[in-house]
Design an enzyme around this catalytic site. Structure first.
Site, PDB file in Angstrom:
ATOM      1  N   CYS A 135       0.837  -1.186   0.000  1.00 55.98           N
ATOM      2  CA  CYS A 135       0.000   0.000   0.000  1.00 55.98           C
ATOM      3  C   CYS A 135       0.879   1.246   0.000  1.00 55.98           C
ATOM      4  O   CYS A 135       0.742   2.133  -0.840  1.00 55.98           O
ATOM      5  CB  CYS A 135      -0.921  -0.013   1.209  1.00 55.98           C
ATOM      6  SG  CYS A 135      -1.856   1.512   1.356  1.00 55.98           S
ATOM      7  N   GLU A 205      -3.517  -4.769  -5.145  1.00 50.82           N
ATOM      8  CA  GLU A 205      -3.357  -3.377  -5.592  1.00 50.82           C
ATOM      9  C   GLU A 205      -3.708  -3.262  -7.081  1.00 50.82           C
ATOM     10  O   GLU A 205      -4.389  -2.332  -7.500  1.00 50.82           O
ATOM     11  CB  GLU A 205      -1.925  -2.878  -5.349  1.00 50.82           C
ATOM     12  CG  GLU A 205      -1.598  -2.590  -3.887  1.00 50.82           C
ATOM     13  CD  GLU A 205      -2.349  -1.374  -3.336  1.00 50.82           C
ATOM     14  OE1 GLU A 205      -2.886  -0.575  -4.119  1.00 50.82           O
ATOM     15  OE2 GLU A 205      -2.418  -1.241  -2.106  1.00 50.82           O
TER      16      GLU A 205
END
Ligand SMILES: Cc1ncc(CO)c(N)n1
Length: 219
Positions: A135, A205
């Site tokens: 992240c 992601e």
């Protein structure tokens, strides 16, 4: 080669696909429909709420004081930086609570946050932290990719700027240190779990851009 270099190398094919995903390409070209960005922001609101919360959950399980402090500092950076910027964007776009609640969390966002929770509960703090790292780190890498070209849309430029900001870079480096220190502490089975959690988060992601691009729904 550090542990984070190794796991980044393993995840690089996924990262490369994030760098060239249509969501990212259109964001930098300025052609990304605002409705798509709006959907992304709402999903990312759910994501960040869970992500911030996980910092506290991992800290509560960590036996290492410096690690606990770094996690709580990371949560503060997120709240003062990214979360505050997002609140401004919500205002600009007039995104109200009712719209957020009505949309609800989408499947991919739900899966991603539950993957991070599972990493913590099955592997402990070190694995949980490894699941958080993409992240921070991937978004910084995306920011660096987009920095030179930028975006003609002020809102998209603001999005890019956040991830190359000094405070953000500091937060990324803090997380890299935590993961490398954790990898030295644990046995090789847990180290493998850390790598797996990191690679899966990297895959999520990539799926997150696609989720937003398609405005994914449960039905
Ligand atoms: C899905 C996702 N990954 C990473 C970040 C960066 O904090 C974010 N805001 N959202």
């Amino acid at each position: 080669m550090t542990f984070t270099d190794q796991i980044q190398e393993a995840a690089m094919p996924l990262w490369q696909r994030s760098f060239v995903h249509p969501f990212i390409q259109e964001l930098t070209q300025g052609t990304l429909p605002l409705s798509t960005f709006r959907y992304y922001l709402i999903q990312d609101y759910f994501y960040l709420k869970n992500f911030c919360d996980l910092h506290g959950k991992i800290a509560a399980q960590s036996q290492v004081e410096a690690e606990r402090n770094a996690l709580l500092a990371g949560e503060r950076t997120l709240n003062h930086g990214e979360v505050a910027i997002r609140q401004g964007m919500f205002k600009t776009l007039k995104i109200e609570k009712a719209e957020v609640n009505q949309l609800g969390i989408a499947p991919t966002c739900y899966n991603y946050v539950n993957h991070m929770r599972a990493a913590l509960s099955s592997g402990g703090p070190e694995v949980g932290i490894a699941a958080l790292l993409p992240c921070y780190w991937l978004y910084h890498a995306v920011g660096l990719h987009l920095q030179a070209h930028g975006s003609p849309v002020a809102l998209y430029q603001q999005w890019i700027d956040n991830y190359i900001d000094d405070d953000y870079v500091q937060a990324v480096n803090r997380m890299l240190d935590l993961v490398n220190q954790g990898a030295q502490r644990v046995d090789s089975t847990t180290r493998d779990q850390m790598a797996e959690a990191f690679i899966r988060s990297s895959a999520y992601e990539l799926q997150f851009w696609e989720m937003a691009y398609q405005k994914e729904q449960w039905n």
